[in-house]
Design a protein around this motif. Structure first.
Motif, short mmCIF file in Angstrom:
data_model
loop_
_atom_site.label_atom_id
_atom_site.label_comp_id
_atom_site.label_asym_id
_atom_site.label_seq_id
_atom_site.Cartn_x
_atom_site.Cartn_y
_atom_site.Cartn_z
N LEU A 130 0.83 -1.20 0.00
CA LEU A 130 0.00 0.00 0.00
C LEU A 130 0.87 1.25 0.00
CD1 LEU A 130 -2.61 -1.07 2.71
CD2 LEU A 130 -2.72 -1.39 0.24
N ARG A 131 0.38 2.28 -0.69
CA ARG A 131 1.06 3.58 -0.69
C ARG A 131 0.93 4.23 0.67
NH1 ARG A 131 -2.30 4.59 -5.02
NH2 ARG A 131 -1.48 3.52 -6.82
N HIS A 132 1.88 5.10 0.96
CA HIS A 132 1.83 5.85 2.22
C HIS A 132 0.58 6.72 2.26
CE1 HIS A 132 3.29 7.82 5.78
NE2 HIS A 132 3.03 8.99 5.21
N GLY A 133 -0.13 6.67 3.37
CA GLY A 133 -1.32 7.50 3.53
C GLY A 133 -2.60 6.87 2.99
N THR A 134 -2.54 5.63 2.56
CA THR A 134 -3.73 4.97 2.02
C THR A 134 -4.71 4.64 3.14
OG1 THR A 134 -2.42 3.99 0.26
CG2 THR A 134 -4.50 2.92 0.75
N ASP A 135 -6.00 4.77 2.83
CA ASP A 135 -7.06 4.43 3.78
C ASP A 135 -7.13 2.90 3.88
OD1 ASP A 135 -9.31 4.38 5.41
OD2 ASP A 135 -10.67 4.53 3.69
N LEU A 136 -6.65 2.38 4.97
CA LEU A 136 -6.56 0.93 5.15
C LEU A 136 -7.94 0.29 5.17
CD1 LEU A 136 -4.64 -1.42 5.61
CD2 LEU A 136 -4.79 -0.97 8.05
N LEU A 166 -0.57 -7.16 4.49
CA LEU A 166 -0.49 -5.79 4.02
C LEU A 166 0.88 -5.23 4.36
CD1 LEU A 166 -3.98 -4.54 5.23
CD2 LEU A 166 -3.35 -5.30 2.95
N ASP A 167 1.56 -4.74 3.34
CA ASP A 167 2.85 -4.08 3.52
C ASP A 167 2.66 -2.61 3.21
OD1 ASP A 167 4.13 -6.48 4.10
OD2 ASP A 167 4.64 -6.83 2.00
N LEU A 168 3.22 -1.76 4.05
CA LEU A 168 3.10 -0.33 3.85
C LEU A 168 4.38 0.20 3.25
CD1 LEU A 168 1.40 0.56 7.24
CD2 LEU A 168 0.31 0.09 5.05
N ASP A 169 4.24 0.99 2.19
CA ASP A 169 5.41 1.64 1.60
C ASP A 169 5.97 2.66 2.57
OD1 ASP A 169 5.88 0.46 -0.79
OD2 ASP A 169 4.86 1.94 -2.02
N LYS A 170 7.25 2.92 2.44
CA LYS A 170 7.86 3.95 3.26
C LYS A 170 7.43 5.31 2.74
CE LYS A 170 11.91 1.20 4.23
NZ LYS A 170 13.34 1.04 4.03
N ARG A 171 7.43 6.25 3.64
CA ARG A 171 7.10 7.62 3.26
C ARG A 171 8.19 8.12 2.31
NH1 ARG A 171 5.94 11.71 7.91
NH2 ARG A 171 3.85 10.98 7.48
N PRO A 172 7.80 8.80 1.23
CA PRO A 172 8.82 9.31 0.32
C PRO A 172 9.76 10.28 1.04
CG PRO A 172 6.60 9.76 -0.51
CD PRO A 172 6.47 9.12 0.82
N ARG A 173 11.02 10.20 0.72
CA ARG A 173 11.99 11.08 1.38
C ARG A 173 11.77 12.53 0.96
NH1 ARG A 173 17.79 8.01 1.19
NH2 ARG A 173 17.06 6.10 2.17
N GLN A 174 11.95 13.39 1.90
CA GLN A 174 11.85 14.81 1.61
C GLN A 174 13.22 15.43 1.79
OE1 GLN A 174 8.87 16.32 4.23
NE2 GLN A 174 7.20 15.32 3.16
N ARG A 175 13.68 16.05 0.76
CA ARG A 175 15.01 16.66 0.81
C ARG A 175 14.90 18.07 1.36
NH1 ARG A 175 19.00 14.38 -3.40
NH2 ARG A 175 20.26 15.57 -2.01
N VAL A 176 15.78 18.36 2.24
CA VAL A 176 15.84 19.70 2.80
C VAL A 176 16.83 20.50 1.96
CG1 VAL A 176 16.40 21.06 4.83
CG2 VAL A 176 15.34 18.81 5.08
N ARG A 177 16.39 21.68 1.53
CA ARG A 177 17.28 22.53 0.72
C ARG A 177 17.66 23.76 1.45
NH1 ARG A 177 16.01 21.49 -5.41
NH2 ARG A 177 15.06 19.51 -5.16
#
Length: 177
Positions: A130-136, A166-177
């Motif tokens: 499942l994508r991050h934030g999906t309604d389980l 059910l496997d949950l995807d990791k949250r996408p990385r957010q790069r700090v600029r």
């Protein structure tokens, strides 16, 4: 739904219980001061007088233990069966059924990927990513309403045992600029 390990568990439990009983008996005998050899001298004298039958018996017992061990090892590593399903005059292969269920499951909102295996007579093993934030709850309801109900209808069964992981995807990385 998982591959049955009942025989392996029972055999391992019996061997463990036998070893535990033998160890407990040896400790208790030693604790209460019984000062005897492990092998009874009367039994040893009898074995010395009947050396050939004793050797043949021990060799047969050893071969039986080797055969039992080989059978146990083969049972543990043999490939899992994925049986085809017969519907009236049509045979539906396990691969075709798994592909159809996988395609339906991957079409659910929030599902990134699915892996399906057909086991038993018939039963499914389903793994959803499942994508991050999906309604389980929504995915769970849609899975039962759309995917599994279609599979039950296609197979003509009222009950289709299904193990769902059910496997949950990791949250996408957010790069700090």
């Amino acid at each position: 739904m998982n591959r049955s390990n009942r025989v392996e568990r029972v055999l391992a439990s019996l061997l463990g219980a036998l070893a535990l009983a033998a160890g407990a008996a040896a400790v208790l005998l030693h604790r209460f001061g019984v000062d005897r050899p492990v092998l009874d001298p009367v039994a040893l004298d009898w074995a010395r007088r009947h050396l050939l039958p004793v050797r043949i018996g021990l060799i047969a017992l050893g071969l039986l233990a080797v055969l039992l061990g080989l059978w146990w090892a083969w049972r543990a590593v043999r490939p899992e069966r994925h049986p085809d399903q017969r519907l009236d005059d049509v045979v539906v292969t396990a691969k075709a059924l798994a592909s159809a269920v996988r395609a339906d499951a991957e079409g659910l909102p929030g599902v990134d990927g699915a892996r399906v295996a057909v086991v038993g007579t018939p039963a499914l093993r389903l793994r959803l990513t499942l994508r991050h934030g999906t309604d389980l709850t929504g995915v769970w309801l849609e899975l039962d309403d759309r995917v599994l109900s279609r599979a039950r209808a296609a197979l003509g069964v009222d009950v289709l045992p299904t193990a769902v992981r059910l496997d949950l995807d990791k949250r996408p990385r957010q790069r700090v600029r």
